[in-house]
Design a protein around this motif. Structure first.
Motif, mmCIF file in Angstrom:
data_model
loop_
_atom_site.group_PDB
_atom_site.id
_atom_site.type_symbol
_atom_site.label_atom_id
_atom_site.label_comp_id
_atom_site.label_asym_id
_atom_site.label_seq_id
_atom_site.Cartn_x
_atom_site.Cartn_y
_atom_site.Cartn_z
ATOM 1 N N GLU A 1 -49.946 23.706 22.417
ATOM 2 C CA GLU A 1 -49.607 22.429 23.268
ATOM 3 C C GLU A 1 -48.895 21.358 22.487
ATOM 4 O O GLU A 1 -48.175 20.638 22.761
ATOM 5 C CB GLU A 1 -51.083 21.999 23.559
ATOM 6 N N GLU A 2 -49.299 21.115 20.978
ATOM 7 C CA GLU A 2 -48.598 20.283 20.143
ATOM 8 C C GLU A 2 -47.010 20.631 20.149
ATOM 9 O O GLU A 2 -46.211 19.679 20.365
ATOM 10 C CB GLU A 2 -49.410 20.366 18.974
ATOM 11 N N GLU A 3 -46.913 21.616 19.945
ATOM 12 C CA GLU A 3 -45.236 22.163 19.818
ATOM 13 C C GLU A 3 -44.806 21.935 21.004
ATOM 14 O O GLU A 3 -43.514 21.515 21.091
ATOM 15 C CB GLU A 3 -45.243 23.635 19.272
ATOM 16 N N ARG A 4 -45.245 22.114 22.229
ATOM 17 C CA ARG A 4 -44.570 21.870 23.512
ATOM 18 C C ARG A 4 -44.243 20.457 23.457
ATOM 19 O O ARG A 4 -43.106 20.082 24.166
ATOM 20 C CB ARG A 4 -45.601 22.566 24.727
ATOM 21 N N ILE B 1 -41.314 19.543 21.165
ATOM 22 C CA ILE B 1 -39.938 20.196 21.456
ATOM 23 C C ILE B 1 -39.303 19.180 22.684
ATOM 24 O O ILE B 1 -38.172 18.931 22.480
ATOM 25 C CB ILE B 1 -40.354 21.497 21.858
ATOM 26 N N LEU B 2 -40.083 18.872 23.575
ATOM 27 C CA LEU B 2 -39.629 18.035 24.638
ATOM 28 C C LEU B 2 -39.089 16.529 24.243
ATOM 29 O O LEU B 2 -38.169 16.071 24.563
ATOM 30 C CB LEU B 2 -40.350 17.916 25.949
ATOM 31 N N GLU B 3 -39.878 15.979 23.322
ATOM 32 C CA GLU B 3 -39.479 14.616 22.693
ATOM 33 C C GLU B 3 -38.202 14.535 21.637
ATOM 34 O O GLU B 3 -37.571 13.670 21.710
ATOM 35 C CB GLU B 3 -40.560 14.132 22.169
ATOM 36 N N ARG B 4 -37.791 15.427 21.128
ATOM 37 C CA ARG B 4 -36.864 15.508 20.127
ATOM 38 C C ARG B 4 -35.399 15.392 20.749
ATOM 39 O O ARG B 4 -34.786 14.655 20.186
ATOM 40 C CB ARG B 4 -36.879 16.950 19.617
ATOM 41 N N GLY C 1 -36.379 27.279 19.321
ATOM 42 C CA GLY C 1 -34.927 26.856 18.987
ATOM 43 C C GLY C 1 -34.206 25.796 20.096
ATOM 44 O O GLY C 1 -34.910 25.326 20.992
ATOM 45 N N LEU C 2 -32.751 25.736 19.797
ATOM 46 C CA LEU C 2 -32.042 24.645 20.460
ATOM 47 C C LEU C 2 -32.275 25.045 22.013
ATOM 48 O O LEU C 2 -31.787 23.956 22.778
ATOM 49 C CB LEU C 2 -30.590 24.515 19.958
ATOM 50 N N GLY C 3 -32.281 26.264 22.467
ATOM 51 C CA GLY C 3 -32.243 26.365 24.055
ATOM 52 C C GLY C 3 -32.911 25.287 24.901
ATOM 53 O O GLY C 3 -32.399 24.880 25.854
ATOM 54 N N LEU C 4 -34.277 24.978 24.554
ATOM 55 C CA LEU C 4 -35.001 24.246 25.126
ATOM 56 C C LEU C 4 -34.542 22.766 25.186
ATOM 57 O O LEU C 4 -34.765 22.041 26.268
ATOM 58 C CB LEU C 4 -36.525 24.482 24.724
ATOM 59 N N HIS C 5 -34.271 22.448 24.117
ATOM 60 C CA HIS C 5 -33.339 21.112 23.881
ATOM 61 C C HIS C 5 -32.376 20.807 24.900
ATOM 62 O O HIS C 5 -32.246 19.994 25.495
ATOM 63 C CB HIS C 5 -32.998 20.905 22.541
#
Length: 397
Positions: free
Chosen positions: A323-326, A329-332, A348-352
């Motif tokens: 949950e913390e990583e999810r 990732i979306l905030e970055r 990785g970058l794909g979700l960004h």
């Protein structure tokens, strides 16, 4: 006494300035001091057009006008040889009146030039509360706007430079592995030995990963360029999903991962950039395949609602993300290059890029644990009204 300024071409910015006859303009441009009498609303008027000591600017010429009060004329137009005293008085009055204004304009001009030479780091001084001060404040506001745009452009360029450097570094690892696998296969073939299936699978996986990096570089560059570079046209999500699954099926089979989809019979259409949308969905599906467990599953499910919205879910039964990583990732955002890793916990970058694509299209992107123990990535947004001419299709399975 009234004064009206004219520039070197005898054009005045004052809308109330008297119009000059062709004869007056010709004499003035030849350097003569021109005086004439006329009538205005039944009263006599004396006009004196004087060339100033400077050649440029809005006050290269000054017209001094005196309007007689009602009654007998208190003045007469002297002969030309007797005008010197009158001209001197007018010039002195104009210089005294305009001197401080000219000095302030020159100081403002020097401030603006100095600010430009310093790359707009040096501020422009604002003195007083008149029109010149308003002009200085306008220059100061323009300077702040230029600085903000320059900082924004520098941040974009730095982000792209960092991304390019990191992508180059990332490409070298799979390229080295690919070269090693190809060399090993070449040696086996030269000895007449069969090619190792594991080496072929590894080579395909590395080539697929490098292709994803290159596609992501293109997508990130377009997104960083801004909204004007995002094309808007109707996009058939059914077709996009079919192309994405076809692209990832060979790797999924090599890793013995079942790749499936479920879409409505009536095509779901949205307004957006088909290249970016396809790359975003491809990134999410690719992550599911790349980080999935052997004999695992990745499913793409597309649904439409009665409220005119679509929901596209990519579900896997892989290791998932905490949950913390999810949330992190979306905030970055796109520039979060620290998270660019092939480890299962990094994604990785794909979700960004997927997150950024959703943002520029006005969609929502959420990450949740799937009911099968892995990750569920959900896109949702407005869809176009169904095309009356489009026939329903058989759903994919």
């Amino acid at each position: 006494m009234l004064y009206f300024p004219y520039d070197a071409q005898l054009t005045s910015r004052n809308p109330r300035a008297p119009a000059l006859t062709a004869e007056v303009r010709e004499d003035a441009l030849e350097g003569a001091t021109v005086a004439w009498r006329s009538e205005l609303d039944g009263r006599r008027v004396l006009d004196l057009l004087v060339r100033m000591s400077w050649d440029e600017g809005p006050c290269a010429f000054v017209l001094a006008r005196r309007v007689e009060p009602p009654g007998p004329s208190p003045f007469f137009l002297p002969p030309l040889k007797d005008w010197s005293l009158l001209v001197s008085i007018v010039v002195a009055a104009v210089v005294l009146a305009l001197g401080p204004v000219v000095r302030r304009i020159r100081m403002l001009t020097e401030d603006v030039r100095a600010s430009a030479r310093s790359g707009y780091e040096q501020p422009v001084s604002v003195r007083g509360h008149d029109e010149i001060a308003d002009l200085a404040r306008a220059f100061q506001e323009a300077r702040a706007e230029i600085q903000a745009r320059m900082a924004q452009q520098e941040a974009r360029e730095q982000g792209l430079r960092d991304f390019l450097a990191n992508t180059t570094h990332d490409v070298m690892t799979p390229l080295t592995v690919l070269q090693g696998n190809l060399s090993a296969m070449q040696q086996r073939l030269s000895r007449g030995e069969p090619v190792n299936a594991a080496e072929v699978s590894s080579a395909m996986s590395e080539a697929h990963y490098m292709a994803s990096l290159v596609h992501n570089l293109t997508a990130a560059t377009r997104l960083e360029a801004g909204a004007p570079h995002v094309q808007r046209a109707p996009v058939d999500l059914n077709d996009v999903i079919a192309r994405v699954l076809g692209r990832h099926q060979p790797i999924a089979r090599q890793q013995r991962i079942s790749l499936e989809s479920g879409v409505p019979a009536t095509p779901v259409r949205v307004l957006g950039d088909v290249t970016l949308i396809e790359q975003a969905i491809s990134n999410v599906v690719g992550n599911g395949v790349r980080y999935g467990r052997e004999e695992g599953h990745v499913a793409v499910v597309l649904e439409s609602t009665r409220e005119g919205r679509f929901v596209l879910r990519v579900i896997d039964d892989g290791p998932g993300i905490s949950e913390e990583e999810r949330a992190r990732i979306l905030e970055r955002g796109v520039r979060g290059n620290v998270a660019r890793t092939r480890a299962p916990e990094g994604q990785g970058l794909g979700l960004h890029i997927a997150h950024h694509v959703a943002q520029v299209h006005g969609w929502a992107l959420t990450l949740n644990p799937s009911e099968y123990g892995g990750l569920e990535v959900c896109f949702s947004g407005e869809m176009l009204a169904p095309d009356k001419d489009s026939a329903p299709r058989a759903p994919h399975a």
